[in-house]
Design a protein around this motif. Structure first.
Motif, PDB file in Angstrom:
ATOM      1  N   SER A   1      -0.904  51.216  -8.669  1.00 33.76           N
ATOM      2  CA  SER A   1      -2.314  51.551  -8.457  1.00 33.76           C
ATOM      3  C   SER A   1      -2.555  53.032  -8.185  1.00 33.76           C
ATOM      4  O   SER A   1      -3.560  53.556  -8.648  1.00 33.76           O
ATOM      5  CB  SER A   1      -2.903  50.683  -7.362  1.00 33.76           C
ATOM      6  OG  SER A   1      -2.223  50.878  -6.159  1.00 33.76           O
ATOM      7  N   PRO A   2      -1.684  53.787  -7.468  1.00 34.81           N
ATOM      8  CA  PRO A   2      -1.964  55.212  -7.308  1.00 34.81           C
ATOM      9  C   PRO A   2      -1.970  55.965  -8.636  1.00 34.81           C
ATOM     10  O   PRO A   2      -2.777  56.875  -8.825  1.00 34.81           O
ATOM     11  CB  PRO A   2      -0.826  55.708  -6.410  1.00 34.81           C
ATOM     12  CG  PRO A   2      -0.396  54.509  -5.652  1.00 34.81           C
ATOM     13  CD  PRO A   2      -0.589  53.357  -6.599  1.00 34.81           C
ATOM     14  N   THR A   3      -1.115  55.577  -9.569  1.00 32.43           N
ATOM     15  CA  THR A   3      -1.098  56.229 -10.876  1.00 32.43           C
ATOM     16  C   THR A   3      -2.388  55.955 -11.627  1.00 32.43           C
ATOM     17  O   THR A   3      -2.969  56.862 -12.232  1.00 32.43           O
ATOM     18  CB  THR A   3       0.110  55.723 -11.704  1.00 32.43           C
ATOM     19  OG1 THR A   3       1.296  55.940 -10.952  1.00 32.43           O
ATOM     20  CG2 THR A   3       0.191  56.435 -13.034  1.00 32.43           C
ATOM     21  N   ILE A   4      -2.872  54.736 -11.575  1.00 30.52           N
ATOM     22  CA  ILE A   4      -4.123  54.384 -12.248  1.00 30.52           C
ATOM     23  C   ILE A   4      -5.285  55.151 -11.622  1.00 30.52           C
ATOM     24  O   ILE A   4      -6.147  55.673 -12.337  1.00 30.52           O
ATOM     25  CB  ILE A   4      -4.353  52.859 -12.185  1.00 30.52           C
ATOM     26  CG1 ILE A   4      -3.278  52.139 -13.007  1.00 30.52           C
ATOM     27  CG2 ILE A   4      -5.744  52.497 -12.684  1.00 30.52           C
ATOM     28  CD1 ILE A   4      -3.257  50.646 -12.829  1.00 30.52           C
ATOM     29  N   ILE A   5      -5.302  55.255 -10.308  1.00 33.68           N
ATOM     30  CA  ILE A   5      -6.361  56.001  -9.628  1.00 33.68           C
ATOM     31  C   ILE A   5      -6.321  57.469 -10.041  1.00 33.68           C
ATOM     32  O   ILE A   5      -7.361  58.076 -10.289  1.00 33.68           O
ATOM     33  CB  ILE A   5      -6.241  55.838  -8.098  1.00 33.68           C
ATOM     34  CG1 ILE A   5      -6.571  54.399  -7.708  1.00 33.68           C
ATOM     35  CG2 ILE A   5      -7.150  56.809  -7.362  1.00 33.68           C
ATOM     36  CD1 ILE A   5      -6.281  54.068  -6.271  1.00 33.68           C
TER      37      ILE A   5
ATOM     38  N   GLY B   1      -6.251  68.303 -12.899  1.00 37.34           N
ATOM     39  CA  GLY B   1      -4.814  68.408 -12.648  1.00 37.34           C
ATOM     40  C   GLY B   1      -4.495  69.047 -11.316  1.00 37.34           C
ATOM     41  O   GLY B   1      -3.488  68.747 -10.693  1.00 37.34           O
ATOM     42  N   ILE B   2      -5.383  69.918 -10.861  1.00 35.46           N
ATOM     43  CA  ILE B   2      -5.168  70.574  -9.576  1.00 35.46           C
ATOM     44  C   ILE B   2      -5.692  69.714  -8.426  1.00 35.46           C
ATOM     45  O   ILE B   2      -5.034  69.553  -7.401  1.00 35.46           O
ATOM     46  CB  ILE B   2      -5.849  71.955  -9.558  1.00 35.46           C
ATOM     47  CG1 ILE B   2      -5.155  72.886 -10.568  1.00 35.46           C
ATOM     48  CG2 ILE B   2      -5.822  72.573  -8.162  1.00 35.46           C
ATOM     49  CD1 ILE B   2      -5.896  74.176 -10.822  1.00 35.46           C
ATOM     50  N   LEU B   3      -6.876  69.152  -8.595  1.00 31.76           N
ATOM     51  CA  LEU B   3      -7.529  68.434  -7.497  1.00 31.76           C
ATOM     52  C   LEU B   3      -7.012  67.012  -7.294  1.00 31.76           C
ATOM     53  O   LEU B   3      -6.980  66.524  -6.163  1.00 31.76           O
ATOM     54  CB  LEU B   3      -9.041  68.402  -7.717  1.00 31.76           C
ATOM     55  CG  LEU B   3      -9.748  69.760  -7.646  1.00 31.76           C
ATOM     56  CD1 LEU B   3     -11.223  69.590  -7.965  1.00 31.76           C
ATOM     57  CD2 LEU B   3      -9.565  70.380  -6.286  1.00 31.76           C
ATOM     58  N   VAL B   4      -6.629  66.316  -8.356  1.00 30.01           N
ATOM     59  CA  VAL B   4      -6.215  64.910  -8.235  1.00 30.01           C
ATOM     60  C   VAL B   4      -4.998  64.739  -7.325  1.00 30.01           C
ATOM     61  O   VAL B   4      -5.003  63.870  -6.454  1.00 30.01           O
ATOM     62  CB  VAL B   4      -6.000  64.275  -9.625  1.00 30.01           C
ATOM     63  CG1 VAL B   4      -5.260  62.968  -9.523  1.00 30.01           C
ATOM     64  CG2 VAL B   4      -7.332  64.086 -10.309  1.00 30.01           C
ATOM     65  N   PRO B   5      -3.937  65.551  -7.463  1.00 29.02           N
ATOM     66  CA  PRO B   5      -2.818  65.376  -6.521  1.00 29.02           C
ATOM     67  C   PRO B   5      -3.215  65.620  -5.069  1.00 29.02           C
ATOM     68  O   PRO B   5      -2.737  64.937  -4.162  1.00 29.02           O
ATOM     69  CB  PRO B   5      -1.790  66.415  -6.980  1.00 29.02           C
ATOM     70  CG  PRO B   5      -2.110  66.656  -8.402  1.00 29.02           C
ATOM     71  CD  PRO B   5      -3.595  66.500  -8.520  1.00 29.02           C
ATOM     72  N   ILE B   6      -4.125  66.567  -4.839  1.00 30.35           N
ATOM     73  CA  ILE B   6      -4.576  66.848  -3.478  1.00 30.35           C
ATOM     74  C   ILE B   6      -5.359  65.649  -2.931  1.00 30.35           C
ATOM     75  O   ILE B   6      -5.121  65.190  -1.812  1.00 30.35           O
ATOM     76  CB  ILE B   6      -5.435  68.128  -3.440  1.00 30.35           C
ATOM     77  CG1 ILE B   6      -4.565  69.334  -3.802  1.00 30.35           C
ATOM     78  CG2 ILE B   6      -6.069  68.317  -2.069  1.00 30.35           C
ATOM     79  CD1 ILE B   6      -5.348  70.598  -4.051  1.00 30.35           C
ATOM     80  N   ILE B   7      -6.267  65.131  -3.746  1.00 30.17           N
ATOM     81  CA  ILE B   7      -7.080  63.993  -3.308  1.00 30.17           C
ATOM     82  C   ILE B   7      -6.216  62.755  -3.100  1.00 30.17           C
ATOM     83  O   ILE B   7      -6.337  62.058  -2.095  1.00 30.17           O
ATOM     84  CB  ILE B   7      -8.200  63.707  -4.345  1.00 30.17           C
ATOM     85  CG1 ILE B   7      -9.196  64.862  -4.366  1.00 30.17           C
ATOM     86  CG2 ILE B   7      -8.915  62.397  -4.023  1.00 30.17           C
ATOM     87  CD1 ILE B   7     -10.173  64.797  -5.518  1.00 30.17           C
ATOM     88  N   SER B   8      -5.297  62.484  -4.031  1.00 36.20           N
ATOM     89  CA  SER B   8      -4.473  61.278  -3.912  1.00 36.20           C
ATOM     90  C   SER B   8      -3.505  61.368  -2.738  1.00 36.20           C
ATOM     91  O   SER B   8      -3.184  60.355  -2.123  1.00 36.20           O
ATOM     92  CB  SER B   8      -3.725  60.999  -5.208  1.00 36.20           C
ATOM     93  OG  SER B   8      -2.790  62.029  -5.457  1.00 36.20           O
ATOM     94  N   SER B   9      -3.036  62.573  -2.407  1.00 41.95           N
ATOM     95  CA  SER B   9      -2.137  62.700  -1.254  1.00 41.95           C
ATOM     96  C   SER B   9      -2.875  62.374   0.041  1.00 41.95           C
ATOM     97  O   SER B   9      -2.282  61.853   0.980  1.00 41.95           O
ATOM     98  CB  SER B   9      -1.535  64.096  -1.180  1.00 41.95           C
ATOM     99  OG  SER B   9      -2.529  65.052  -0.840  1.00 41.95           O
ATOM    100  N   GLN B  10      -4.170  62.671   0.089  1.00 40.53           N
ATOM    101  CA  GLN B  10      -4.955  62.326   1.267  1.00 40.53           C
ATOM    102  C   GLN B  10      -5.032  60.817   1.447  1.00 40.53           C
ATOM    103  O   GLN B  10      -4.885  60.303   2.547  1.00 40.53           O
ATOM    104  CB  GLN B  10      -6.376  62.913   1.165  1.00 40.53           C
ATOM    105  CG  GLN B  10      -6.414  64.421   1.151  1.00 40.53           C
ATOM    106  CD  GLN B  10      -5.867  65.027   2.423  1.00 40.53           C
ATOM    107  OE1 GLN B  10      -6.127  64.540   3.507  1.00 40.53           O
ATOM    108  NE2 GLN B  10      -5.077  66.078   2.285  1.00 40.53           N
ATOM    109  N   PHE B  11      -5.243  60.102   0.338  1.00 40.93           N
ATOM    110  CA  PHE B  11      -5.353  58.650   0.414  1.00 40.93           C
ATOM    111  C   PHE B  11      -4.002  57.993   0.636  1.00 40.93           C
ATOM    112  O   PHE B  11      -3.889  57.036   1.373  1.00 40.93           O
ATOM    113  CB  PHE B  11      -6.018  58.085  -0.846  1.00 40.93           C
ATOM    114  CG  PHE B  11      -7.474  58.403  -0.932  1.00 40.93           C
ATOM    115  CD1 PHE B  11      -8.362  57.901  -0.003  1.00 40.93           C
ATOM    116  CD2 PHE B  11      -7.961  59.218  -1.933  1.00 40.93           C
ATOM    117  CE1 PHE B  11      -9.701  58.197  -0.062  1.00 40.93           C
ATOM    118  CE2 PHE B  11      -9.305  59.523  -2.008  1.00 40.93           C
ATOM    119  CZ  PHE B  11     -10.175  59.013  -1.071  1.00 40.93           C
TER     120      PHE B  11
END
Length: 151
Positions: free
Chosen positions: A3-7, A44-54
């Motif tokens: 699910s994190p990859t899909i998100i 590409g820059i923002l998604v890893p930052i956002i997903s690491s928060q979740f």
């Protein structure tokens, strides 16, 4: 795919679409192809930052669940019972983290007992409701497991 990859994929697509529509409005001389490229770059820059928060919040929750879990001894299990059947039977009482049914090392046959790890509240409920109850024509014995003694 987990699910994190899909998100992450969904967030990237949303940011690319937002860039496609919003960037030409902000910068009127910007080509739509450049706008989508900038949207993908931002994604590409923002998604890893956002997903690491979740994912950090999920890890804390999972650690709290593991700290709040109890292991139950389940005896007098039918030899034909498998992990899925036992898990389904115990999930009625609460969230089950794992099920381990013991097998003889030489023969591979089940020994008729196992361990169910579940939330503390679910474990208490399972002891009250499932001890001395029928499961696949056998009377279960359910109690808190004793700590393993190291030799």
């Amino acid at each position: 795919m987990n699910s994190p990859t899909i998100i992450n994929i969904i967030l990237s697509v949303v940011l690319a679409i937002a860039g496609y529509f919003l960037l030409p409005v902000i910068a009127t001389n910007l080509d739509s192809n450049v706008a989508i490229a900038v949207g993908l770059l931002l994604g590409g820059i923002l998604v890893p930052i956002i997903s690491s928060q979740f994912s950090g919040a999920a890890t804390v929750t999972e650690e709290a669940d593991v700290d709040n879990s109890k292991t139950l001894y389940v005896g007098n299990l039918p030899y034909r019972a498998n992990e899925q059947a036992v898990q389904q039977h115990f999930e009625i009482q609460g969230q089950v983290h794992s099920v381990r049914l013991m097998k003889d090392r030489r023969t591979g046959k089940r020994k008729g007992y196992g361990f169910v790890e579940m939330t503390a509240a679910g474990a208490e409920k399972a002891i009250q409701n499932l001890n001395d109850s029928e499961f696949q024509e056998r009377t279960l014995k359910v109690r808190m497991a004793k700590d393993k003694v190291e030799d």
